[in-house]
Design a protein around this motif. Structure first.
Motif, PDB file in Angstrom:
ATOM      1  N   ARG A 181     -45.622  60.842 -89.890  1.00 31.88           N
ATOM      2  CA  ARG A 181     -45.442  60.241 -91.220  1.00 31.88           C
ATOM      3  C   ARG A 181     -44.001  60.378 -91.685  1.00 31.88           C
ATOM      4  NH1 ARG A 181     -49.944  61.000 -95.964  1.00 31.88           N
ATOM      5  NH2 ARG A 181     -51.575  59.823 -94.981  1.00 31.88           N
ATOM      6  N   LEU A 182     -43.493  59.324 -92.301  1.00 34.63           N
ATOM      7  CA  LEU A 182     -42.208  59.443 -92.998  1.00 34.63           C
ATOM      8  C   LEU A 182     -42.433  60.266 -94.264  1.00 34.63           C
ATOM      9  CD1 LEU A 182     -40.969  55.734 -92.826  1.00 34.63           C
ATOM     10  CD2 LEU A 182     -40.153  57.635 -91.436  1.00 34.63           C
ATOM     11  N   ASP A 183     -41.336  60.759 -94.838  1.00 31.64           N
ATOM     12  CA  ASP A 183     -41.472  61.454 -96.129  1.00 31.64           C
ATOM     13  C   ASP A 183     -41.687  60.447 -97.256  1.00 31.64           C
ATOM     14  OD1 ASP A 183     -41.037  64.188 -95.245  1.00 31.64           O
ATOM     15  OD2 ASP A 183     -39.013  63.530 -94.760  1.00 31.64           O
ATOM     16  N   VAL A 184     -40.863  59.381 -97.255  1.00 32.58           N
ATOM     17  CA  VAL A 184     -40.842  58.443 -98.396  1.00 32.58           C
ATOM     18  C   VAL A 184     -40.790  57.009 -97.882  1.00 32.58           C
ATOM     19  CG1 VAL A 184     -39.508  57.681-100.428  1.00 32.58           C
ATOM     20  CG2 VAL A 184     -39.567  60.118 -99.832  1.00 32.58           C
ATOM     21  N   ILE A 185     -41.541  56.111 -98.535  1.00 31.58           N
ATOM     22  CA  ILE A 185     -41.338  54.668 -98.347  1.00 31.58           C
ATOM     23  C   ILE A 185     -41.061  54.050 -99.715  1.00 31.58           C
ATOM     24  CG2 ILE A 185     -42.425  52.456 -97.770  1.00 31.58           C
ATOM     25  CD1 ILE A 185     -43.898  53.826 -95.499  1.00 31.58           C
ATOM     26  N   ILE A 186     -39.977  53.262 -99.793  1.00 33.62           N
ATOM     27  CA  ILE A 186     -39.635  52.539-101.029  1.00 33.62           C
ATOM     28  C   ILE A 186     -40.296  51.169-100.938  1.00 33.62           C
ATOM     29  CG2 ILE A 186     -37.760  51.566-102.416  1.00 33.62           C
ATOM     30  CD1 ILE A 186     -35.946  53.797-101.037  1.00 33.62           C
ATOM     31  N   PHE A 187     -41.295  50.924-101.798  1.00 25.48           N
ATOM     32  CA  PHE A 187     -42.046  49.663-101.781  1.00 25.48           C
ATOM     33  C   PHE A 187     -41.442  48.697-102.801  1.00 25.48           C
ATOM     34  CE2 PHE A 187     -45.881  47.231-103.354  1.00 25.48           C
ATOM     35  CZ  PHE A 187     -45.907  46.358-102.275  1.00 25.48           C
ATOM     36  N   GLY A 188     -41.277  47.436-102.381  1.00 23.54           N
ATOM     37  CA  GLY A 188     -40.618  46.453-103.258  1.00 23.54           C
ATOM     38  C   GLY A 188     -39.115  46.557-103.130  1.00 23.54           C
ATOM     39  N   ALA A 189     -38.649  46.948-101.935  1.00 23.08           N
ATOM     40  CA  ALA A 189     -37.227  47.274-101.751  1.00 23.08           C
ATOM     41  C   ALA A 189     -36.317  46.057-101.856  1.00 23.08           C
ATOM     42  CB  ALA A 189     -37.029  47.958-100.395  1.00 23.08           C
ATOM     43  N   SER A 190     -36.869  44.839-101.747  1.00 20.35           N
ATOM     44  CA  SER A 190     -35.982  43.679-101.859  1.00 20.35           C
ATOM     45  C   SER A 190     -35.900  43.157-103.295  1.00 20.35           C
ATOM     46  CB  SER A 190     -36.440  42.556-100.921  1.00 20.35           C
ATOM     47  OG  SER A 190     -37.779  42.205-101.200  1.00 20.35           O
ATOM     48  N   GLY A 191     -36.639  43.759-104.218  1.00 14.86           N
ATOM     49  CA  GLY A 191     -36.512  43.403-105.639  1.00 14.86           C
ATOM     50  C   GLY A 191     -35.244  44.009-106.224  1.00 14.86           C
ATOM     51  N   ARG A 193     -45.581  60.297 -96.904  1.00 18.68           N
ATOM     52  CA  ARG A 193     -46.144  61.329 -97.799  1.00 18.68           C
ATOM     53  C   ARG A 193     -46.097  60.884 -99.254  1.00 18.68           C
ATOM     54  NH1 ARG A 193     -42.590  66.284 -96.485  1.00 18.68           N
ATOM     55  NH2 ARG A 193     -44.003  67.401 -97.875  1.00 18.68           N
ATOM     56  N   ILE A 194     -45.134  59.992 -99.581  1.00 22.51           N
ATOM     57  CA  ILE A 194     -45.040  59.514-100.969  1.00 22.51           C
ATOM     58  C   ILE A 194     -44.518  58.085-100.990  1.00 22.51           C
ATOM     59  CG2 ILE A 194     -42.741  60.558-101.336  1.00 22.51           C
ATOM     60  CD1 ILE A 194     -43.739  61.144-104.259  1.00 22.51           C
ATOM     61  N   VAL A 195     -45.168  57.232-101.779  1.00 21.60           N
ATOM     62  CA  VAL A 195     -44.704  55.858-101.990  1.00 21.60           C
ATOM     63  C   VAL A 195     -43.917  55.809-103.298  1.00 21.60           C
ATOM     64  CG1 VAL A 195     -45.419  53.480-102.546  1.00 21.60           C
ATOM     65  CG2 VAL A 195     -46.534  54.719-100.673  1.00 21.60           C
ATOM     66  N   VAL A 196     -42.691  55.293-103.205  1.00 15.17           N
ATOM     67  CA  VAL A 196     -41.845  55.053-104.381  1.00 15.17           C
ATOM     68  C   VAL A 196     -42.002  53.562-104.684  1.00 15.17           C
ATOM     69  CG1 VAL A 196     -39.449  54.926-105.129  1.00 15.17           C
ATOM     70  CG2 VAL A 196     -40.253  56.943-103.884  1.00 15.17           C
ATOM     71  N   ASN A 197     -42.720  53.250-105.759  1.00 20.05           N
ATOM     72  CA  ASN A 197     -43.130  51.866-106.023  1.00 20.05           C
ATOM     73  C   ASN A 197     -42.235  51.217-107.081  1.00 20.05           C
ATOM     74  OD1 ASN A 197     -44.446  49.474-106.444  1.00 20.05           O
ATOM     75  ND2 ASN A 197     -46.336  50.373-107.229  1.00 20.05           N
ATOM     76  N   HIS A 203     -47.631  59.025-105.302  1.00 21.10           N
ATOM     77  CA  HIS A 203     -47.123  57.737-105.781  1.00 21.10           C
ATOM     78  C   HIS A 203     -46.284  57.960-107.033  1.00 21.10           C
ATOM     79  CE1 HIS A 203     -47.406  54.148-108.380  1.00 21.10           C
ATOM     80  NE2 HIS A 203     -47.576  53.422-107.284  1.00 21.10           N
ATOM     81  N   VAL A 204     -45.065  57.432-107.047  1.00 17.47           N
ATOM     82  CA  VAL A 204     -44.245  57.447-108.270  1.00 17.47           C
ATOM     83  C   VAL A 204     -43.742  56.034-108.542  1.00 17.47           C
ATOM     84  CG1 VAL A 204     -43.502  59.870-108.181  1.00 17.47           C
ATOM     85  CG2 VAL A 204     -42.157  58.145-106.960  1.00 17.47           C
ATOM     86  N   ASP A 205     -43.562  55.713-109.834  1.00 18.35           N
ATOM     87  CA  ASP A 205     -43.020  54.389-110.171  1.00 18.35           C
ATOM     88  C   ASP A 205     -42.186  54.475-111.445  1.00 18.35           C
ATOM     89  OD1 ASP A 205     -44.614  53.855-112.572  1.00 18.35           O
ATOM     90  OD2 ASP A 205     -46.323  53.486-111.270  1.00 18.35           O
ATOM     91  N   VAL A 206     -41.575  53.320-111.802  1.00 13.68           N
ATOM     92  CA  VAL A 206     -40.702  53.296-112.987  1.00 13.68           C
ATOM     93  C   VAL A 206     -41.329  52.484-114.117  1.00 13.68           C
ATOM     94  CG1 VAL A 206     -38.496  53.728-111.856  1.00 13.68           C
ATOM     95  CG2 VAL A 206     -39.357  51.392-111.938  1.00 13.68           C
ATOM     96  N   SER A 207     -42.654  52.442-114.165  1.00 11.22           N
ATOM     97  CA  SER A 207     -43.303  51.673-115.222  1.00 11.22           C
ATOM     98  C   SER A 207     -42.952  52.227-116.599  1.00 11.22           C
ATOM     99  CB  SER A 207     -44.824  51.727-115.048  1.00 11.22           C
ATOM    100  OG  SER A 207     -45.445  51.107-116.158  1.00 11.22           O
TER     101      SER A 207
END
Length: 431
Positions: A5-15, A83-87, A110-114
């Motif tokens: 597993r990676l530690d972090v994946i940044i989801f929506g990275a092209s936004g 291990r964690i999705v940065v959304n 899961h963390v986000d900037v909502s």
């Protein structure tokens, strides 16, 4: 053999927010294994190239995952790979829940900037117990909404040496130096604008959500913090102020409620304001906010706001977001005025009432560069790093939490202060 597993994946990275999160990840995640995810491999590769050039680092070998908010299998595959999705994919009221559910099912944080209270509080209502069972932290508002306010109050309480009754926050932002031709007018991108439109349109949903989330009201604590006038000059920051319409207060109230229920800590009352350089500027903003609020309430008005964001915001909103030169010179300062009682007057229980008025004040400033897309991205990644390194200092085994509740006993504040585009916390005056 399963890949590690990676530690972090940044989801929506092209936004817009996503690509600047990739840029900040080069420094904030430097000791961790991370990847990026989104719908289009081509766009994701372009972001790695653009942000790699900006950060002077070859990012071409960064792992890429194809994931789409409408394809639950792809979200689950992404969530199982880290291990964690940065959304960073908003508006979250439309695109957030599927990602949260995939993360909980995969046992991934899961963390986000909502900054959307309806989304945040609905997620807490629906998934808090399941997240605790699965040992997963789901934490929203990890950007400019609402790390400065929520962690600012944590900082206030750590440094108050007594009991805090109330905090007022005064937000001031600006652009350093003279206007430059390359700046353009844009201050935010259309994603942020859309979130605000839908948030206001559905603000009446909040009462029903909160009645389910908190069937019992908190007891009243005295003295009650009164609202300031609708428009006033603040001595604290020497600006003309209006009430701040963001999510800060709702996020802080959830954190304070959590800390009251779990630690028996007296909840801090809070009101938030935003400052402008003149009466004229504040009146113009108040009139625009009224116009925006009325338009967002009706379907026809909403469709106009969503169709013509640049025109109806006087060029402040753009699909391309603000220019690099403007972002690099934008800053924010949030001044906090806390009042309460010295430690010599501490009562036996957090629920006890004081009979004497507060006698102690503390002034604190939380500040940082580029609030929308610089310190926001650093804050978001710093929360991810903190979960990975210090989950033993976080509450319970998991849950859907606001940042103040999640991180009050961690070293998130010093993590935020470490980075070039991070957030600084300082004491101004202690009386």
């Amino acid at each position: 053999m399963a890949t590690e597993r990676l530690d972090v994946i940044i989801f929506g990275a092209s936004g817009f927010t996503g690509k600047y999160t990739v840029y900040e990840a080069v420094s904030v995640l430097k000791d961790l294994k991370w990847g990026i995810a989104g719908r289009s491999r081509e766009k994701l590769q372009a972001v790695l190239k653009e942000m790699g050039a900006k950060a002077k680092k070859d990012l071409s070998q960064t792992p890429i995952f194809i994931a789409d908010v409408n394809d639950e299998a792809s979200l689950l595959n992404m969530a199982k790979s880290c291990r964690i999705v940065v959304n960073t994919t908003g508006p979250y009221r439309f695109y957030g829940e599927n990602v949260v559910r995939a993360c909980i099912n995969a046992g991934t944080h899961h963390v986000d900037v909502s900054g959307e209270p309806q989304y945040m509080e609905t997620m807490q209502l629906k998934y808090n117990e399941l997240a605790k069972e699965r040992g997963v932290y789901v934490i929203s508002a990890c950007g400019f909404d609402s790390i400065p306010a929520d962690m600012g109050i944590v900082f206030v309480e750590k440094n108050f040496d007594g009991v805090v009754n109330s905090v007022e926050t005064f937000l001031v932002s600006g652009v350093k130096g003279d206007r430059q031709a390359s700046d353009g007018k844009a201050g935010i991108n259309t994603g942020t604008w859309q979130s605000a439109v839908y948030g206001l349109a559905h603000a009446n949903e909040l009462r029903g959500i909160r009645q389910k989330l908190y069937p019992e009201r908190l007891p009243k604590f005295f003295p009650i913090l009164k609202h300031r006038p609708l428009i006033f000059r603040s001595k604290e920051v020497n600006k003309v102020c209006l009430p701040f319409p963001g999510s800060d207060r709702s996020v802080v109230m959830r954190s304070q409620r959590f800390l009251y229920e779990h630690d028996k800590k007296r909840p801090v009352q809070m009101h938030a304001y935003i400052g402008f350089p003149s009466w004229l500027a504040a009146i113009v903003v108040a009139l625009f906010a009224t116009f925006f609020g009325l338009m967002a309430k009706f379907e026809f008005g909403r469709s106009l706001l969503l169709k013509y964001p640049s025109l109806l915001s006087g060029g402040f909103v753009s699909p391309d977001g603000p220019s690099e030169s403007r972002m690099e010179r934008t800053y924010f300062k949030m001044t906090m005025k806390a009042t309460g009682w010295p430690s010599s007057q501490r009562l036996a229980e957090g629920t006890d009432q004081y009979t004497d008025p507060p006698t102690k004040t503390l002034m604190v400033r939380v500040s940082g560069p580029n609030p929308g897309y610089g310190s926001t991205c650093v804050a978001l990644l710093s929360t991810a790093v903190t979960i990975l390194r210090e989950s033993n200092k976080m509450p319970s085994t998991g849950g859907v939490l606001p940042p103040g509740a999640a991180f009050s006993k961690t070293s998130l504040i010093s993590e935020l202060e470490k980075h070039e585009h991070g957030i600084k916390f300082e004491i101004l005056a202690n009386k």
